[in-house]
Scaffold this active site. Structure first.
Site, PDB file in Angstrom:
ATOM      1  N   GLU A 135      11.812   0.942   4.269  1.00  0.00           N
ATOM      2  CA  GLU A 135      10.986   1.211   5.441  1.00  0.00           C
ATOM      3  C   GLU A 135      10.662  -0.075   6.203  1.00  0.00           C
ATOM      4  O   GLU A 135      10.250  -1.067   5.577  1.00  0.00           O
ATOM      5  CB  GLU A 135       9.681   1.892   4.999  1.00  0.00           C
ATOM      6  CG  GLU A 135       8.896   2.478   6.157  1.00  0.00           C
ATOM      7  CD  GLU A 135       7.709   3.309   5.681  1.00  0.00           C
ATOM      8  OE1 GLU A 135       7.446   4.349   6.292  1.00  0.00           O
ATOM      9  OE2 GLU A 135       7.069   2.918   4.688  1.00  0.00           O
ATOM     10  N   ASN A 284       9.713   7.419  -1.466  1.00  0.00           N
ATOM     11  CA  ASN A 284      11.064   7.974  -1.557  1.00  0.00           C
ATOM     12  C   ASN A 284      11.009   9.306  -2.309  1.00  0.00           C
ATOM     13  O   ASN A 284      10.570   9.352  -3.458  1.00  0.00           O
ATOM     14  CB  ASN A 284      11.979   7.019  -2.314  1.00  0.00           C
ATOM     15  CG  ASN A 284      11.808   5.582  -1.878  1.00  0.00           C
ATOM     16  OD1 ASN A 284      11.882   5.264  -0.704  1.00  0.00           O
ATOM     17  ND2 ASN A 284      11.558   4.709  -2.840  1.00  0.00           N
ATOM     18  N   HIS A 314      -1.523   9.138  -2.898  1.00  0.00           N
ATOM     19  CA  HIS A 314      -1.100   8.847  -1.527  1.00  0.00           C
ATOM     20  C   HIS A 314       0.407   9.091  -1.381  1.00  0.00           C
ATOM     21  O   HIS A 314       0.852   9.783  -0.455  1.00  0.00           O
ATOM     22  CB  HIS A 314      -1.457   7.394  -1.195  1.00  0.00           C
ATOM     23  CG  HIS A 314      -0.975   6.912   0.137  1.00  0.00           C
ATOM     24  ND1 HIS A 314      -1.811   6.581   1.170  1.00  0.00           N
ATOM     25  CD2 HIS A 314       0.286   6.659   0.602  1.00  0.00           C
ATOM     26  CE1 HIS A 314      -1.105   6.167   2.205  1.00  0.00           C
ATOM     27  NE2 HIS A 314       0.173   6.200   1.874  1.00  0.00           N
ATOM     28  N   GLU A 315       1.174   8.532  -2.298  1.00  0.00           N
ATOM     29  CA  GLU A 315       2.632   8.705  -2.221  1.00  0.00           C
ATOM     30  C   GLU A 315       3.023  10.161  -2.437  1.00  0.00           C
ATOM     31  O   GLU A 315       3.971  10.658  -1.822  1.00  0.00           O
ATOM     32  CB  GLU A 315       3.332   7.806  -3.231  1.00  0.00           C
ATOM     33  CG  GLU A 315       3.014   6.324  -3.095  1.00  0.00           C
ATOM     34  CD  GLU A 315       3.178   5.789  -1.685  1.00  0.00           C
ATOM     35  OE1 GLU A 315       4.147   6.190  -1.004  1.00  0.00           O
ATOM     36  OE2 GLU A 315       2.337   4.990  -1.256  1.00  0.00           O
ATOM     37  N   GLU A 337       1.196   8.437   7.492  1.00  0.00           N
ATOM     38  CA  GLU A 337       0.345   7.486   6.768  1.00  0.00           C
ATOM     39  C   GLU A 337      -1.138   7.863   6.805  1.00  0.00           C
ATOM     40  O   GLU A 337      -1.834   7.752   5.801  1.00  0.00           O
ATOM     41  CB  GLU A 337       0.554   6.071   7.315  1.00  0.00           C
ATOM     42  CG  GLU A 337       1.937   5.504   7.069  1.00  0.00           C
ATOM     43  CD  GLU A 337       2.327   5.449   5.588  1.00  0.00           C
ATOM     44  OE1 GLU A 337       1.459   5.633   4.712  1.00  0.00           O
ATOM     45  OE2 GLU A 337       3.514   5.232   5.321  1.00  0.00           O
TER      46      GLU A 337
END
Length: 872
Positions: A135, A284, A314-315, A337
């Site tokens: 990213e 990912n 969060h991920e 985000e």
């Protein structure tokens, strides 16, 4: 490199022309364990087949690839002249037909900067570890592609790697690895769902790998089973705690399945903790990567476990917000985000043991946002991203923490049920697609019945942070006759916004009782002209409070100001506030006053030393330590700085001795004490604890704490190269090497500083992790005179560094070596001189970084003037 900085206009035109049907990517990683070339570089073979359609046959476009060499390019069966079509970053594609096939055979470079395919050799055992990080646009360093988020496609990965390695990608392994030449194996992976290039992933090496399984019965009765994996380097296996990682993972999956009503879409779920990682983590799908510092080598506080859990969640939220549904371009980066930041905090509080997560959010995440939103580079949550360099710099406190705060406000505005139903419709309507802001607003308008345009204009399309100040009048009997909230905005960003806030009235019960809320009301603050006041009618008639908290419960995003009576109460009774969130909000208000030059630094530090020892929330304690260190280094009056540092160290030592033995608070105060220790007596105590001659009951000086104690000793010349080499012998690991490099660069010697500067600025041989360690060691607060000669050198080197180094390393150097410690008007003038001289030639992203550093320096000078005035 020409063509490397993709623009939004180019991406939009390419998206108009192309639809991508699929990628086949074959990577040969056997070279990872071979010796490097004479110049130290390493390369690997990458072969990519892309099948895509063109809406206008006969048109031209380009594919992206950053590689040192391309063997061949074949378009629709025709071999193209590589020298003519490849410029080092782009492959020109002319004469497209309706259905196309592009095959690119290239030699790509392993990375030492954490961008692309990162190559790491563990100094402890000599093993090689690889992982990818892309990213916003570094997949093109590993395989040829169309590097923009709205050209999604399914991917088929195959990887040749040394025998015995663990190899992972986004999708599950297909069958058993097949034998290949040179004692290697060929790994096949299932086809992925349509995903963007920047979230594809490969992790390869002799990783320590642990598995588990998540099971759930969905609402329709379907039995869902998700294979789970967690991995780290073998050298960290003894410190790894996959049980806790899997616990939080399952709790998160339960939460998101319950609220999103859309099954996890990417099959298996691996979480890899990898070395020399530039960021916290990357979403990912099916193969999330994290920085390995989340594998704790020594004792840490519960705040560290909470932070890790928050990042895990969060991920995970990104699997839906970002991976399943992705923004079209980086303007709408917040669509993933901000949502992941908000949903991560929400799930942390409601699904895990970290039920006080909103306190951390209010204290730490919002502090990041408030700082970013007051810089000259502030931008709306929905930003204007012209190109990839813009995108790289917008992974900031506004996109993450302000956006999340705004969403928290939106939930209060639209209603939680409507918000969650909007999310569910959003996933089902746009699954595997790309969206813009208008798509989300349309769904939320459906579910809430509210017109979202006014809200979006105020909160998403304007920049800056508002301030909310209480104004109260009282009658002769001490009862409130009027309580109003004054909303203000900075002159540069004058927008006033609608806020939903809770106003709390606090007082003590008796002279020694807790400071508790005895009345409160929620009120809508309307946007209006500057100086707009909102009267809180519900609180008229209440007895005079000792403290008025205008953003109680932290519902909105704004700087909380204090009336004089409330500020006087906090100066005497801050520690008596019974609600930990209210205390955290008061600390945040005091810190903002200090940063804004409205409260002397010495006053803030005095409050910290007086009340932080009784603070129950360890995350708040550690945030106060961070703020205090920033204050003494940058905001204290120069002539008082030495005395202030001594008072901080003495106070920290006192709190350290009083803290419960073996507690997280004790550990936090030990670290803070080391960070501010200056006197001979304090440094001797650190030496004694390292040698075992001195001890504090309950404090275990493990390896990580040893390095923490060695840092100030090295900076004071009390830990030389021999001492640091001996410590590395004790801890001959990758982590130990980073610590040693930092300590070596911290030593108070002109020759040491020159060597550190040259190794970072004049050479590109250090990895990203060692660049970071060297910069941290170089920049020592107690060495201002030693570092003064590097002010002109810094400005002389900026443009060359930005042109020659990768953007990640360039950002580290520009930010890390800015002469912030030379906090004088002369340094400010030198910065302005450089900005004027480069106005027409320096890259906008470079200028933005320097402008931000300049603003921090100007703020420091204003705060110093406030602190100087307090002494007279």
């Amino acid at each position: 490199m020409p063509g490397e900085n993709l623009t939004r206009d180019e991406a939009q035109e390419r998206a108009r022309l192309l639809s991508v049907d699929g990628y086949e990517v074959a990577l040969d990683l056997r070279s990872a364990v071979a010796p490097p070339s004479a110049d130290g570089s390493r390369t690997f073979r990458s072969t990519t087949t892309i099948r895509f359609r063109c809406a206008e046959p006969g048109a031209a476009t380009f594919a992206d690839l950053v590689a040192p060499h391309v063997h061949s390019v074949t378009l629709n069966g025709d071999s193209l002249n590589v020298d003519r079509v490849f410029d080092g970053a782009r492959i020109q594609l002319d004469g497209l037909v309706a259905d196309n096939e592009l095959v690119v055979d290239a030699r790509c470079a392993y990375s030492r900067t954490g961008e692309g395919l990162h190559h790491f050799i563990d100094p402890e055992d000599g093993e090689t570890y690889l992982y990818t990080q892309y990213e916003p646009a570094d997949a093109r360093r590993v395989f040829a592609n169309f590097e923009q988020p709205d050209l999604k496609a399914p991917f088929d990965f195959t990887v040749i790697a040394p025998e015995g390695w663990t190899v992972l990608s986004n999708a599950a392994q297909k069958g058993e690895p097949e034998p290949a030449a040179d004692s290697a194996q060929l790994w096949h992976f299932d086809r992925t769902q349509p995903i963007s290039t920047y979230i594809t992933a490969v992790v390869a090496g002799p990783y320590h790998y642990v598995t588990d399984t998540y099971r759930r019965t969905l609402r329709d009765g379907t039995e869902l089973e998700i294979p789970l994996g967690a991995l780290c380097r073998k050298g960290l296996a003894k410190h790894f705690d996959p049980e806790d990682i899997f616990l939080v993972t399952k709790q998160g999956l339960d939460f998101f399945h319950e609220h999103f009503d859309y099954p996890y879409p990417f099959g298996k779920y691996d979480q890899a903790f990898v070395p020399e990682y530039n960021i916290g983590a990357m979403e990912n799908p099916g193969c999330v990567t994290f920085r390995e510092e989340f594998v704790f080598r020594g004792k840490v506080t519960q705040a560290s476990y909470e932070s890790r859990a928050n990042v895990l969640l969060h991920e995970m939220a990104h699997m839906w917000f970002g991976d399943l549904v992705t923004m079209e371009w980086w303007d709408d980066l917040w669509l993933k985000e901000s949502f992941a930041d908000f949903m991560g905090a929400l799930s942390l509080v409601e699904a895990t043991r970290f039920s006080n997560g909103w306190i951390t959010f209010a204290n730490r995440r919002k502090s990041w946002a408030y700082r970013a939103d007051q810089l000259p580079s502030t931008h709306p949550v929905t930003a204007d991203i012209r190109d990839l360099e813009d995108a790289k710099l917008n992974f900031d406190g506004i996109t993450y923490a302000k956006g999340a705060s705004v969403l928290k406000q939106l939930v209060a505005y639209a209603g939680r049920d409507a918000f969650m139903e909007g999310a569910r419709r959003y996933f089902k309507r746009y699954a595997y697609g790309n969206t813009q802001l208008k798509d989300l607003l349309s769904v939320l308008a459906e579910t809430s019945g509210r017109d979202m345009r006014e809200w979006a204009q105020a909160w998403l399309r304007t920049a800056g942070v508002n301030s909310l100040t209480p104004q109260a009048t009282y009658d002769a009997e001490g009862r409130i006759t009027e309580l109003a909230i004054l909303q203000e905005a900075a002159e540069a960003h004058p927008t006033l916004r609608p806020h939903r806030v809770a106003v709390g009235l606090y007082r003590r019960t008796g002279t020694a009782g807790p400071l508790a809320r005895y009345a409160g009301a929620e009120v809508d603050i309307a946007a209006g002209v500057p100086g707009a006041r909102t009267v809180v009618e519900e609180l008229v008639g209440y007895e005079r409070p000792e403290l008025i908290l205008v953003n109680d419960d932290d519902l909105t995003y704004a700087k909380t100001r204090l009336d004089e009576g409330s500020l006087a109460t906090l100066r005497e009774h801050l520690g008596a506030i019974d609600d930990p969130l209210a205390r955290a909000l008061c600390w945040s208000a005091l810190w903002n006053l200090t940063r804004d030059g409205l409260m002397p630094t010495r006053d803030f530090l005095g409050l910290m030393l007086r009340f932080a020892g009784d603070e129950t929330d360890i995350g708040v304690v550690q945030m106060l330590h961070t703020w205090s260190r920033t204050a003494i280094i940058h905001y204290a009056a120069p002539e008082w700085r030495e005395q202030g540092c001594r008072e901080l160290a003495e106070g920290a030592l006192s709190h350290l001795r009083q803290a419960a033995p073996g507690s997280g608070h004790q550990l936090a105060w030990a670290r803070f004490f080391a960070s501010v220790a200056e006197s001979e007596q304090h440094l001797q105590l650190l030496q004694g604890m390292l040698a075992g001659r001195a001890r504090i009951d309950g404090l275990e000086v493990d390896q990580e704490l040893r390095w923490t104690f060695l840092s100030p000793l090295a900076a004071k010349g009390l830990a030389d190269e021999t001492v640091l080499a001996a410590e590395l012998d004790r801890d001959d690991t990758a982590s130990g090497k980073r610590h040693q490099v930092r300590c070596l660069a911290a030593r108070p010697s002109a020759a040491v500083k020159a060597q550190a500067w040259a190794s970072v600025v004049e050479s590109d041989r250090l990895s990203n992790a060692l660049v970071e360690a060297t910069i941290t060691g170089f920049d020592q607060p107690g060495q201002r005179e030693l570092l003064a000669p590097y002010v002109p050198k810094y400005f002389a080197a900026l443009e060359r560094v930005w042109a020659e180094r990768s953007i990640e390393i360039g950002m580290s150097i520009v930010r890390g070596l800015f002469p912030a410690l030379q906090s004088t008007q002369e340094t400010l003038d030198a910065t302005d001189t450089w900005l004027r001289a480069t106005e027409d030639r320096a890259a906008p992203a470079l200028r933005r970084l320097v402008l931000e550093a300049r603003d921090d320096l100007a703020r420091a000078l204003r705060a110093q003037r406030c602190d100087i005035a307090a002494a007279h």
